[in-house]
Design a protein around this motif. Structure first.
Motif, PDB file in Angstrom:
ATOM      1  N   MET A   1      -3.498 -54.516  10.570  1.00  0.00           N
ATOM      2  CA  MET A   1      -3.306 -53.271  11.327  1.00  0.00           C
ATOM      3  C   MET A   1      -4.373 -52.240  10.930  1.00  0.00           C
ATOM      4  O   MET A   1      -4.605 -52.006   9.748  1.00  0.00           O
ATOM      5  CB  MET A   1      -1.920 -52.665  11.018  1.00  0.00           C
ATOM      6  N   VAL A   2      -5.016 -51.638  11.917  1.00  0.00           N
ATOM      7  CA  VAL A   2      -5.996 -50.577  11.640  1.00  0.00           C
ATOM      8  C   VAL A   2      -5.578 -49.325  12.412  1.00  0.00           C
ATOM      9  O   VAL A   2      -5.700 -49.287  13.635  1.00  0.00           O
ATOM     10  CB  VAL A   2      -7.426 -51.001  12.063  1.00  0.00           C
ATOM     11  N   PRO A   3      -5.091 -48.297  11.694  1.00  0.00           N
ATOM     12  CA  PRO A   3      -4.709 -47.053  12.372  1.00  0.00           C
ATOM     13  C   PRO A   3      -5.951 -46.247  12.749  1.00  0.00           C
ATOM     14  O   PRO A   3      -7.052 -46.554  12.288  1.00  0.00           O
ATOM     15  CB  PRO A   3      -3.885 -46.309  11.319  1.00  0.00           C
ATOM     16  N   SER A   4      -5.780 -45.216  13.571  1.00  0.00           N
ATOM     17  CA  SER A   4      -6.948 -44.403  13.943  1.00  0.00           C
ATOM     18  C   SER A   4      -7.313 -43.420  12.831  1.00  0.00           C
ATOM     19  O   SER A   4      -8.445 -42.963  12.735  1.00  0.00           O
ATOM     20  CB  SER A   4      -6.717 -43.680  15.260  1.00  0.00           C
ATOM     21  N   LEU A   5      -6.359 -43.076  11.986  1.00  0.00           N
ATOM     22  CA  LEU A   5      -6.654 -42.350  10.739  1.00  0.00           C
ATOM     23  C   LEU A   5      -5.486 -42.577   9.795  1.00  0.00           C
ATOM     24  O   LEU A   5      -4.445 -43.093  10.214  1.00  0.00           O
ATOM     25  CB  LEU A   5      -6.917 -40.855  10.973  1.00  0.00           C
ATOM     26  N   ASP A   6      -5.650 -42.237   8.504  1.00  0.00           N
ATOM     27  CA  ASP A   6      -4.609 -42.550   7.529  1.00  0.00           C
ATOM     28  C   ASP A   6      -4.408 -41.368   6.579  1.00  0.00           C
ATOM     29  O   ASP A   6      -4.963 -41.321   5.485  1.00  0.00           O
ATOM     30  CB  ASP A   6      -4.996 -43.818   6.748  1.00  0.00           C
ATOM     31  N   LYS A   8      -1.672 -40.532   5.055  1.00  0.00           N
ATOM     32  CA  LYS A   8      -0.852 -40.879   3.882  1.00  0.00           C
ATOM     33  C   LYS A   8      -1.742 -41.344   2.744  1.00  0.00           C
ATOM     34  O   LYS A   8      -1.537 -40.974   1.589  1.00  0.00           O
ATOM     35  CB  LYS A   8       0.152 -41.973   4.235  1.00  0.00           C
ATOM     36  N   ALA A   9      -2.743 -42.164   3.070  1.00  0.00           N
ATOM     37  CA  ALA A   9      -3.644 -42.669   2.034  1.00  0.00           C
ATOM     38  C   ALA A   9      -4.411 -41.513   1.395  1.00  0.00           C
ATOM     39  O   ALA A   9      -4.554 -41.432   0.170  1.00  0.00           O
ATOM     40  CB  ALA A   9      -4.611 -43.697   2.620  1.00  0.00           C
ATOM     41  N   GLN A  10      -4.903 -40.584   2.236  1.00  0.00           N
ATOM     42  CA  GLN A  10      -5.673 -39.464   1.699  1.00  0.00           C
ATOM     43  C   GLN A  10      -4.802 -38.587   0.793  1.00  0.00           C
ATOM     44  O   GLN A  10      -5.221 -38.176  -0.281  1.00  0.00           O
ATOM     45  CB  GLN A  10      -6.231 -38.615   2.849  1.00  0.00           C
ATOM     46  N   THR A  11      -3.579 -38.331   1.229  1.00  0.00           N
ATOM     47  CA  THR A  11      -2.690 -37.467   0.458  1.00  0.00           C
ATOM     48  C   THR A  11      -2.292 -38.146  -0.846  1.00  0.00           C
ATOM     49  O   THR A  11      -2.262 -37.511  -1.906  1.00  0.00           O
ATOM     50  CB  THR A  11      -1.445 -37.126   1.305  1.00  0.00           C
ATOM     51  N   ALA A  12      -2.024 -39.446  -0.792  1.00  0.00           N
ATOM     52  CA  ALA A  12      -1.616 -40.174  -2.001  1.00  0.00           C
ATOM     53  C   ALA A  12      -2.738 -40.165  -3.043  1.00  0.00           C
ATOM     54  O   ALA A  12      -2.493 -39.996  -4.233  1.00  0.00           O
ATOM     55  CB  ALA A  12      -1.227 -41.611  -1.636  1.00  0.00           C
ATOM     56  N   LEU A 335     -16.624 -39.192  31.975  1.00  0.00           N
ATOM     57  CA  LEU A 335     -16.384 -39.496  30.553  1.00  0.00           C
ATOM     58  C   LEU A 335     -14.896 -39.745  30.295  1.00  0.00           C
ATOM     59  O   LEU A 335     -14.529 -40.638  29.525  1.00  0.00           O
ATOM     60  CB  LEU A 335     -16.863 -38.336  29.668  1.00  0.00           C
ATOM     61  N   CYS A 336     -14.040 -38.942  30.932  1.00  0.00           N
ATOM     62  CA  CYS A 336     -12.598 -39.094  30.689  1.00  0.00           C
ATOM     63  C   CYS A 336     -12.106 -40.495  31.072  1.00  0.00           C
ATOM     64  O   CYS A 336     -11.102 -40.966  30.535  1.00  0.00           O
ATOM     65  CB  CYS A 336     -11.811 -38.027  31.439  1.00  0.00           C
ATOM     66  N   GLY A 337     -12.811 -41.152  31.986  1.00  0.00           N
ATOM     67  CA  GLY A 337     -12.431 -42.507  32.364  1.00  0.00           C
ATOM     68  C   GLY A 337     -13.066 -43.589  31.510  1.00  0.00           C
ATOM     69  O   GLY A 337     -12.732 -44.769  31.657  1.00  0.00           O
ATOM     70  N   ARG A 338     -14.003 -43.220  30.638  1.00  0.00           N
ATOM     71  CA  ARG A 338     -14.758 -44.248  29.904  1.00  0.00           C
ATOM     72  C   ARG A 338     -14.697 -44.149  28.390  1.00  0.00           C
ATOM     73  O   ARG A 338     -15.043 -45.095  27.686  1.00  0.00           O
ATOM     74  CB  ARG A 338     -16.235 -44.178  30.332  1.00  0.00           C
ATOM     75  N   VAL A 339     -14.294 -42.972  27.846  1.00  0.00           N
ATOM     76  CA  VAL A 339     -14.392 -42.802  26.388  1.00  0.00           C
ATOM     77  C   VAL A 339     -13.260 -43.521  25.646  1.00  0.00           C
ATOM     78  O   VAL A 339     -12.135 -43.612  26.132  1.00  0.00           O
ATOM     79  CB  VAL A 339     -14.377 -41.318  25.963  1.00  0.00           C
ATOM     80  N   LEU A 340     -13.603 -44.032  24.483  1.00  0.00           N
ATOM     81  CA  LEU A 340     -12.622 -44.656  23.600  1.00  0.00           C
ATOM     82  C   LEU A 340     -13.083 -44.420  22.161  1.00  0.00           C
ATOM     83  O   LEU A 340     -14.225 -44.737  21.807  1.00  0.00           O
ATOM     84  CB  LEU A 340     -12.529 -46.158  23.890  1.00  0.00           C
ATOM     85  N   SER A 341     -12.194 -43.836  21.354  1.00  0.00           N
ATOM     86  CA  SER A 341     -12.551 -43.540  19.970  1.00  0.00           C
ATOM     87  C   SER A 341     -12.016 -44.646  19.061  1.00  0.00           C
ATOM     88  O   SER A 341     -10.810 -44.873  18.998  1.00  0.00           O
ATOM     89  CB  SER A 341     -11.990 -42.179  19.552  1.00  0.00           C
ATOM     90  N   LEU A 342     -12.936 -45.325  18.399  1.00  0.00           N
ATOM     91  CA  LEU A 342     -12.554 -46.417  17.499  1.00  0.00           C
ATOM     92  C   LEU A 342     -12.077 -45.825  16.164  1.00  0.00           C
ATOM     93  O   LEU A 342     -12.494 -44.723  15.796  1.00  0.00           O
ATOM     94  CB  LEU A 342     -13.753 -47.342  17.268  1.00  0.00           C
ATOM     95  N   PRO A 343     -11.233 -46.551  15.440  1.00  0.00           N
ATOM     96  CA  PRO A 343     -10.740 -46.028  14.157  1.00  0.00           C
ATOM     97  C   PRO A 343     -11.904 -45.682  13.233  1.00  0.00           C
ATOM     98  O   PRO A 343     -12.865 -46.456  13.131  1.00  0.00           O
ATOM     99  CB  PRO A 343      -9.925 -47.198  13.581  1.00  0.00           C
ATOM    100  N   LEU A 344     -11.840 -44.507  12.611  1.00  0.00           N
ATOM    101  CA  LEU A 344     -12.845 -44.140  11.615  1.00  0.00           C
ATOM    102  C   LEU A 344     -12.267 -43.030  10.758  1.00  0.00           C
ATOM    103  O   LEU A 344     -11.938 -41.956  11.269  1.00  0.00           O
ATOM    104  CB  LEU A 344     -14.156 -43.667  12.281  1.00  0.00           C
ATOM    105  N   TYR A 345     -12.094 -43.283   9.479  1.00  0.00           N
ATOM    106  CA  TYR A 345     -11.587 -42.285   8.536  1.00  0.00           C
ATOM    107  C   TYR A 345     -12.071 -42.712   7.156  1.00  0.00           C
ATOM    108  O   TYR A 345     -12.374 -43.891   6.942  1.00  0.00           O
ATOM    109  CB  TYR A 345     -10.048 -42.200   8.601  1.00  0.00           C
ATOM    110  N   PRO A 346     -12.199 -41.751   6.231  1.00  0.00           N
ATOM    111  CA  PRO A 346     -12.894 -42.041   4.968  1.00  0.00           C
ATOM    112  C   PRO A 346     -12.267 -43.170   4.145  1.00  0.00           C
ATOM    113  O   PRO A 346     -12.971 -43.859   3.417  1.00  0.00           O
ATOM    114  CB  PRO A 346     -12.800 -40.719   4.198  1.00  0.00           C
ATOM    115  N   GLU A 347     -10.960 -43.380   4.298  1.00  0.00           N
ATOM    116  CA  GLU A 347     -10.278 -44.393   3.477  1.00  0.00           C
ATOM    117  C   GLU A 347     -10.393 -45.779   4.114  1.00  0.00           C
ATOM    118  O   GLU A 347      -9.919 -46.773   3.541  1.00  0.00           O
ATOM    119  CB  GLU A 347      -8.796 -44.024   3.307  1.00  0.00           C
ATOM    120  N   MET A 348     -11.021 -45.869   5.277  1.00  0.00           N
ATOM    121  CA  MET A 348     -11.146 -47.152   5.976  1.00  0.00           C
ATOM    122  C   MET A 348     -12.092 -48.061   5.190  1.00  0.00           C
ATOM    123  O   MET A 348     -13.060 -47.601   4.585  1.00  0.00           O
ATOM    124  CB  MET A 348     -11.720 -46.879   7.363  1.00  0.00           C
ATOM    125  N   THR A 349     -11.818 -49.370   5.210  1.00  0.00           N
ATOM    126  CA  THR A 349     -12.689 -50.302   4.491  1.00  0.00           C
ATOM    127  C   THR A 349     -13.701 -50.925   5.453  1.00  0.00           C
ATOM    128  O   THR A 349     -13.492 -50.950   6.679  1.00  0.00           O
ATOM    129  CB  THR A 349     -11.861 -51.446   3.867  1.00  0.00           C
TER     130      THR A 349
END
Ligand SMILES: *Cc1c(COP(=O)(O)O)cnc(C)c1O
Length: 371
Positions: A1-6, A8-12, A335-349
């Motif tokens: 599972m890959v969330p779009s941001l995490d 909980k991980a940052q806070t922990a 753009l509203c019909g084409r954009v997609l944001s892939l998961p990216l956050y500092p805790e991602m591997t």
């Protein structure tokens, strides 16, 4: 599972530091503004390359106050874009001014400066370029036009903490700059928060009054104003998190580079970085023809890719009074019909990036095979 941001991980990862910061505020009982907020104002203003910082209770409040400090009010027009979060346009309405929209550039998602001059009227008071998804808007062009017409430039830097243009940080590029510390932003509070940066001492004084009931001394109200103060606890928390922002930004840029390299050559458009801009990748947003099918495919693989933004602001019921209609801003609409944001956050591997890339590649292999 890959969330779009995490979050909980940052806070922990920061639990002890955060608990200590919160405990400091609890024992001082300085719950509103106070020394932690004042220290945060100095520290974050310095990161922005601005002389002064005014901490407030949200990014929306920051925009509202920056517009008022710039003198925007009823009868005025303020220029911004239809492809941004609703707060940018809503705050212009709060000031009493009318939002005049211009289209964005399809490669960078930011205000298209070629459309700017034609939108300026004798009523225009200010321009609000948005550093969307973490990349500074083309400020050289915008500032040159603004200076010719005597207009105030207010950066909406809510997604661009630590970004820069030709080495100058977001927050020091315009006359005023607004940041949000909504939890999911690159620098996020444990609740709501916002910030106005400026190097003009007159604007600083006005902003301080506007944020705190117009009080120049206790119970003396010099101007009509608001309760937009930052909480002491949020100030203390943001000081802790600010110490990690540089490392988080470096990690975001590293992961983005991994995506850029691994997704090259596919039938999709990758985020474009303008020369001289340092992008901090609040979001890594691609453009795809079969966007909805790709998103479904990623969801099925346990990958959370988000559509930011699915609807342009000029076609939303909330902003119907601006008088725009379909076709007015074709780039934003497409753009509203084409954009997609892939998961990216500092805790991602890096392995998680690999798995997103593999799922995107599998989708394209399949759609091409089907043709
Ligand atoms: C988040 C955001 C805002 C509003 O900030 P809040 O803190 O949520 O009020 C304004 N503009 C942009 C571009 C944003 O992303």
């Amino acid at each position: 599972m890959v969330p779009s941001l995490d979050l909980k991980a940052q806070t922990a990862a920061l639990r002890d530091e955060l608990n200590e910061a919160i405990a400091r505020v609890l024992s001082s009982a300085q719950f509103v503004l106070g020394p932690e907020v004042a220290a945060f104002e100095e520290e974050f203003a310095s990161l922005c390359g601005a002389a002064y910082g005014i901490a407030v209770n949200s990014g929306t409040s920051a925009l509202h106050l920056a517009l008022l400090a710039a003198g925007a009010g009823p009868g005025d027009e303020v220029i911004t874009v239809p492809f941004t979060f609703a707060a940018t346009v809503a705050a212009i309405g709060y000031s009493g001014a009318r939002a005049r929209l211009i289209d964005v550039d399809p490669a960078t998602f930011c205000l298209d400066p070629a459309k700017l001059e034609a939108a300026i009227t004798p009523r225009t008071k200010a321009i609000v370029p948005v550093h969307l998804f973490g990349q500074p808007a083309p400020m050289d062009e915008i500032l040159a036009i603004a200076r010719r017409h005597g207009l105030t430039v207010i950066e909406d830097a809510a997604q661009a903490h630590g970004a820069s243009l030709h080495g100058r940080p977001a927050g020091s590029l315009g006359d005023l700059a607004c940041f949000s510390f909504y939890p999911g932003k690159n620098l996020g509070a444990c609740g709501e928060g916002g910030f106005v940066a400026t190097s003009d001492p007159k604007l600083r004084d006005t902003l301080r009054l506007l944020r705190d009931w117009g009080q120049d001394r206790k119970y003396h109200h010099a101007i009509r104003a608001f309760n937009y103060r930052m909480d002491g606890i949020q100030g203390a928390i943001l000081r802790v998190k600010l110490r990690h922002l540089g490392a988080w930004t470096a990690r975001r840029r590293e992961l983005a580079a991994q995506y850029q390299q691994a997704l090259a050559g596919l039938d999709l458009r990758l985020p474009a970085v303008r020369p001289g801009a340092t992008h901090v990748y609040h979001l890594f947003t691609i453009q795809a023809h079969h966007r909805d099918a790709l998103q479904r495919r990623l969801t099925a693989a346990g990958i959370e890719a988000r559509i930011v933004y699915p609807y342009p602001l000029h076609l939303q019921p909330a902003f119907a009074d601006l008088g725009y209609g379909p076709g007015d801003f074709p780039v934003a609409e497409s753009l509203c019909g084409r954009v997609l944001s892939l998961p990216l956050y500092p805790e991602m591997t890096g392995l998680q990036v690999d798995s997103v890339v593999a799922a995107v590649r599998a989708f394209y292999d399949q759609t091409h095979a089907a043709r």
